[in-house]
Design a protein around this motif. Sequence first.
Motif, PDB file in Angstrom:
ATOM      1  N   ASN A  44       0.799  -1.240   0.000  1.00  0.00           N
ATOM      2  CA  ASN A  44       0.000   0.000   0.000  1.00  0.00           C
ATOM      3  C   ASN A  44       0.831   1.289   0.000  1.00  0.00           C
ATOM      4  O   ASN A  44       0.367   2.324   0.490  1.00  0.00           O
ATOM      5  CB  ASN A  44      -0.953   0.006   1.203  1.00  0.00           C
ATOM      6  N   THR A  45       2.015   1.263  -0.565  1.00  0.00           N
ATOM      7  CA  THR A  45       2.856   2.455  -0.624  1.00  0.00           C
ATOM      8  C   THR A  45       3.946   2.270  -1.668  1.00  0.00           C
ATOM      9  O   THR A  45       4.310   1.137  -2.008  1.00  0.00           O
ATOM     10  CB  THR A  45       3.495   2.755   0.744  1.00  0.00           C
ATOM     11  N   CYS A  46       4.472   3.407  -2.153  1.00  0.00           N
ATOM     12  CA  CYS A  46       5.571   3.369  -3.126  1.00  0.00           C
ATOM     13  C   CYS A  46       6.733   4.273  -2.681  1.00  0.00           C
ATOM     14  O   CYS A  46       7.511   4.738  -3.507  1.00  0.00           O
ATOM     15  CB  CYS A  46       5.073   3.804  -4.503  1.00  0.00           C
ATOM     16  N   ARG A  47       6.865   4.525  -1.389  1.00  0.00           N
ATOM     17  CA  ARG A  47       7.839   5.514  -0.923  1.00  0.00           C
ATOM     18  C   ARG A  47       9.305   5.086  -1.063  1.00  0.00           C
ATOM     19  O   ARG A  47      10.192   5.932  -0.990  1.00  0.00           O
ATOM     20  CB  ARG A  47       7.555   5.887   0.524  1.00  0.00           C
ATOM     21  N   ASN A  48       9.572   3.817  -1.260  1.00  0.00           N
ATOM     22  CA  ASN A  48      10.962   3.391  -1.461  1.00  0.00           C
ATOM     23  C   ASN A  48      11.327   3.267  -2.934  1.00  0.00           C
ATOM     24  O   ASN A  48      12.428   2.825  -3.268  1.00  0.00           O
ATOM     25  CB  ASN A  48      11.244   2.072  -0.735  1.00  0.00           C
ATOM     26  N   THR A  49      10.420   3.666  -3.831  1.00  0.00           N
ATOM     27  CA  THR A  49      10.734   3.536  -5.256  1.00  0.00           C
ATOM     28  C   THR A  49      11.838   4.486  -5.733  1.00  0.00           C
ATOM     29  O   THR A  49      12.628   4.086  -6.598  1.00  0.00           O
ATOM     30  CB  THR A  49       9.471   3.712  -6.120  1.00  0.00           C
ATOM     31  N   PRO A  50      11.969   5.725  -5.222  1.00  0.00           N
ATOM     32  CA  PRO A  50      13.080   6.570  -5.695  1.00  0.00           C
ATOM     33  C   PRO A  50      14.454   5.970  -5.395  1.00  0.00           C
ATOM     34  O   PRO A  50      15.334   5.946  -6.268  1.00  0.00           O
ATOM     35  CB  PRO A  50      12.858   7.891  -4.946  1.00  0.00           C
ATOM     36  N   ALA A  51      14.650   5.459  -4.188  1.00  0.00           N
ATOM     37  CA  ALA A  51      15.928   4.828  -3.844  1.00  0.00           C
ATOM     38  C   ALA A  51      16.140   3.565  -4.675  1.00  0.00           C
ATOM     39  O   ALA A  51      17.257   3.279  -5.137  1.00  0.00           O
ATOM     40  CB  ALA A  51      15.965   4.497  -2.360  1.00  0.00           C
ATOM     41  N   PHE A  52      15.076   2.808  -4.866  1.00  0.00           N
ATOM     42  CA  PHE A  52      15.148   1.590  -5.666  1.00  0.00           C
ATOM     43  C   PHE A  52      15.551   1.908  -7.095  1.00  0.00           C
ATOM     44  O   PHE A  52      16.400   1.214  -7.690  1.00  0.00           O
ATOM     45  CB  PHE A  52      13.786   0.900  -5.628  1.00  0.00           C
ATOM     46  N   ASP A  53      14.997   2.959  -7.657  1.00  0.00           N
ATOM     47  CA  ASP A  53      15.340   3.387  -9.015  1.00  0.00           C
ATOM     48  C   ASP A  53      16.831   3.690  -9.134  1.00  0.00           C
ATOM     49  O   ASP A  53      17.509   3.203 -10.047  1.00  0.00           O
ATOM     50  CB  ASP A  53      14.515   4.619  -9.376  1.00  0.00           C
ATOM     51  N   ARG A  54      17.360   4.474  -8.203  1.00  0.00           N
ATOM     52  CA  ARG A  54      18.776   4.843  -8.231  1.00  0.00           C
ATOM     53  C   ARG A  54      19.665   3.604  -8.104  1.00  0.00           C
ATOM     54  O   ARG A  54      20.635   3.442  -8.865  1.00  0.00           O
ATOM     55  CB  ARG A  54      19.061   5.825  -7.087  1.00  0.00           C
ATOM     56  N   CYS A  55      19.332   2.712  -7.181  1.00  0.00           N
ATOM     57  CA  CYS A  55      20.153   1.518  -6.964  1.00  0.00           C
ATOM     58  C   CYS A  55      20.135   0.597  -8.173  1.00  0.00           C
ATOM     59  O   CYS A  55      21.180   0.055  -8.578  1.00  0.00           O
ATOM     60  CB  CYS A  55      19.674   0.765  -5.721  1.00  0.00           C
ATOM     61  N   CYS A  56      18.962   0.396  -8.756  1.00  0.00           N
ATOM     62  CA  CYS A  56      18.857  -0.472  -9.936  1.00  0.00           C
ATOM     63  C   CYS A  56      19.652   0.077 -11.102  1.00  0.00           C
ATOM     64  O   CYS A  56      20.397  -0.664 -11.772  1.00  0.00           O
ATOM     65  CB  CYS A  56      17.396  -0.631 -10.334  1.00  0.00           C
ATOM     66  N   ARG A  57      19.506   1.354 -11.362  1.00  0.00           N
ATOM     67  CA  ARG A  57      20.182   1.945 -12.521  1.00  0.00           C
ATOM     68  C   ARG A  57      21.693   1.964 -12.329  1.00  0.00           C
ATOM     69  O   ARG A  57      22.445   1.773 -13.288  1.00  0.00           O
ATOM     70  CB  ARG A  57      19.608   3.330 -12.800  1.00  0.00           C
ATOM     71  N   ASN A 119      20.207   5.496   4.264  1.00  0.00           N
ATOM     72  CA  ASN A 119      19.880   6.469   5.298  1.00  0.00           C
ATOM     73  C   ASN A 119      18.359   6.560   5.431  1.00  0.00           C
ATOM     74  O   ASN A 119      17.649   6.684   4.426  1.00  0.00           O
ATOM     75  CB  ASN A 119      20.442   7.841   4.945  1.00  0.00           C
ATOM     76  N   ILE A 120      17.849   6.507   6.650  1.00  0.00           N
ATOM     77  CA  ILE A 120      16.405   6.574   6.874  1.00  0.00           C
ATOM     78  C   ILE A 120      15.916   7.995   6.623  1.00  0.00           C
ATOM     79  O   ILE A 120      16.416   8.955   7.204  1.00  0.00           O
ATOM     80  CB  ILE A 120      16.049   6.123   8.302  1.00  0.00           C
ATOM     81  N   LEU A 121      14.931   8.127   5.743  1.00  0.00           N
ATOM     82  CA  LEU A 121      14.343   9.425   5.413  1.00  0.00           C
ATOM     83  C   LEU A 121      13.088   9.699   6.230  1.00  0.00           C
ATOM     84  O   LEU A 121      12.728  10.859   6.452  1.00  0.00           O
ATOM     85  CB  LEU A 121      14.008   9.488   3.929  1.00  0.00           C
ATOM     86  N   GLY A 122      12.418   8.652   6.658  1.00  0.00           N
ATOM     87  CA  GLY A 122      11.193   8.833   7.421  1.00  0.00           C
ATOM     88  C   GLY A 122      10.511   7.506   7.649  1.00  0.00           C
ATOM     89  O   GLY A 122      11.003   6.446   7.262  1.00  0.00           O
ATOM     90  N   GLU A 123       9.368   7.579   8.308  1.00  0.00           N
ATOM     91  CA  GLU A 123       8.582   6.385   8.614  1.00  0.00           C
ATOM     92  C   GLU A 123       7.115   6.701   8.365  1.00  0.00           C
ATOM     93  O   GLU A 123       6.624   7.763   8.758  1.00  0.00           O
ATOM     94  CB  GLU A 123       8.801   5.953  10.057  1.00  0.00           C
ATOM     95  N   VAL A 124       6.422   5.792   7.687  1.00  0.00           N
ATOM     96  CA  VAL A 124       4.997   5.974   7.427  1.00  0.00           C
ATOM     97  C   VAL A 124       4.237   5.777   8.731  1.00  0.00           C
ATOM     98  O   VAL A 124       4.395   4.758   9.415  1.00  0.00           O
ATOM     99  CB  VAL A 124       4.486   4.986   6.358  1.00  0.00           C
ATOM    100  N   GLU A 125       3.411   6.741   9.075  1.00  0.00           N
ATOM    101  CA  GLU A 125       2.701   6.686  10.355  1.00  0.00           C
ATOM    102  C   GLU A 125       1.468   5.790  10.308  1.00  0.00           C
ATOM    103  O   GLU A 125       1.177   5.081  11.274  1.00  0.00           O
ATOM    104  CB  GLU A 125       2.309   8.098  10.794  1.00  0.00           C
ATOM    105  N   LYS A 126       0.728   5.810   9.205  1.00  0.00           N
ATOM    106  CA  LYS A 126      -0.420   4.912   9.071  1.00  0.00           C
ATOM    107  C   LYS A 126       0.054   3.469   8.976  1.00  0.00           C
ATOM    108  O   LYS A 126       1.099   3.183   8.387  1.00  0.00           O
ATOM    109  CB  LYS A 126      -1.207   5.227   7.800  1.00  0.00           C
ATOM    110  N   SER A 127      -0.732   2.554   9.508  1.00  0.00           N
ATOM    111  CA  SER A 127      -0.423   1.142   9.321  1.00  0.00           C
ATOM    112  C   SER A 127      -0.623   0.759   7.863  1.00  0.00           C
ATOM    113  O   SER A 127      -1.688   1.002   7.278  1.00  0.00           O
ATOM    114  CB  SER A 127      -1.333   0.275  10.192  1.00  0.00           C
ATOM    115  N   LEU A 128       0.401   0.173   7.269  1.00  0.00           N
ATOM    116  CA  LEU A 128       0.327  -0.244   5.874  1.00  0.00           C
ATOM    117  C   LEU A 128      -0.278  -1.637   5.712  1.00  0.00           C
ATOM    118  O   LEU A 128      -0.462  -2.103   4.583  1.00  0.00           O
ATOM    119  CB  LEU A 128       1.725  -0.214   5.249  1.00  0.00           C
ATOM    120  N   LEU A 129      -0.584  -2.279   6.817  1.00  0.00           N
ATOM    121  CA  LEU A 129      -1.161  -3.621   6.753  1.00  0.00           C
ATOM    122  C   LEU A 129      -2.687  -3.600   6.764  1.00  0.00           C
ATOM    123  O   LEU A 129      -3.332  -4.636   6.884  1.00  0.00           O
ATOM    124  CB  LEU A 129      -0.641  -4.478   7.918  1.00  0.00           C
ATOM    125  N   GLN A 130      -3.273  -2.418   6.601  1.00  0.00           N
ATOM    126  CA  GLN A 130      -4.724  -2.285   6.572  1.00  0.00           C
ATOM    127  C   GLN A 130      -5.269  -2.498   5.157  1.00  0.00           C
ATOM    128  O   GLN A 130      -4.535  -2.450   4.180  1.00  0.00           O
ATOM    129  CB  GLN A 130      -5.135  -0.883   7.022  1.00  0.00           C
TER     130      GLN A 130
END
Length: 234
Positions: A44-57, A119-130
Amino acid sequence: MNYRIDLHNHSCLSPCGSLDMSPSAMVSQALKLGIDILAITDHNTCRNTPAFDRCCRDAGIFPVFGAEVTTEEEVHVVCLFPDLKTSTSFGRFIESLLPDTPNVPDVLGDQVYVDHNENILGEVEKSLLQSSNIPFDRLIDEVLSWNGMVIPAHIDRPSFSAVSQLGFLPDLPYTAVESVHIPCPYETYDKPVIRNSDAHYLQDMGKRSWSISLEELTFTEISKAISRRLYSLS
């Protein structure tokens, strides 16, 4: 040309995933396993996609961006998008459909998003398991309207699958259907059937990767090759 592919993997952002599953670590593991095309699909989130993009490329791996969305009926659906910008926009959309129930890290797990250097940029406050506030059939149409690929996840599992939650797999315009077991034991209406690792830990990556034949390495060609069944699950 044939490529090794895996379209369902969770990073450290998914509360049920290992904190070792940073985008950087996932990509390093994919390199060791010979995976050429790798998707990130957190709950239920895509917040790690920017880092993933950089690492993959940086590593020469083709990235696919998406999320494993939990519908109103608690059905898990892998939703994949043609580029980083679209996936991040969709991620914000899905997060907006989650109830405002806070995550409890000590009970449910951490939900951290990071940069390409871990490096940790933040934490999602809502539960993503809902469950998100979107029905299964509407989600299918929604993802396709974003030019995405939509794949009901692990439909042969006894929980969080279309069959377990709805009693059957509705005949809708999926890109493909994901099954843990091949052949799939349920009716799939002649849709392409694929399997993916659904990895939550580094040691589980690549367990159900597969081979796909592409004329050109693009998101569109991946989708076309799946629809034409130009793949092998061995």
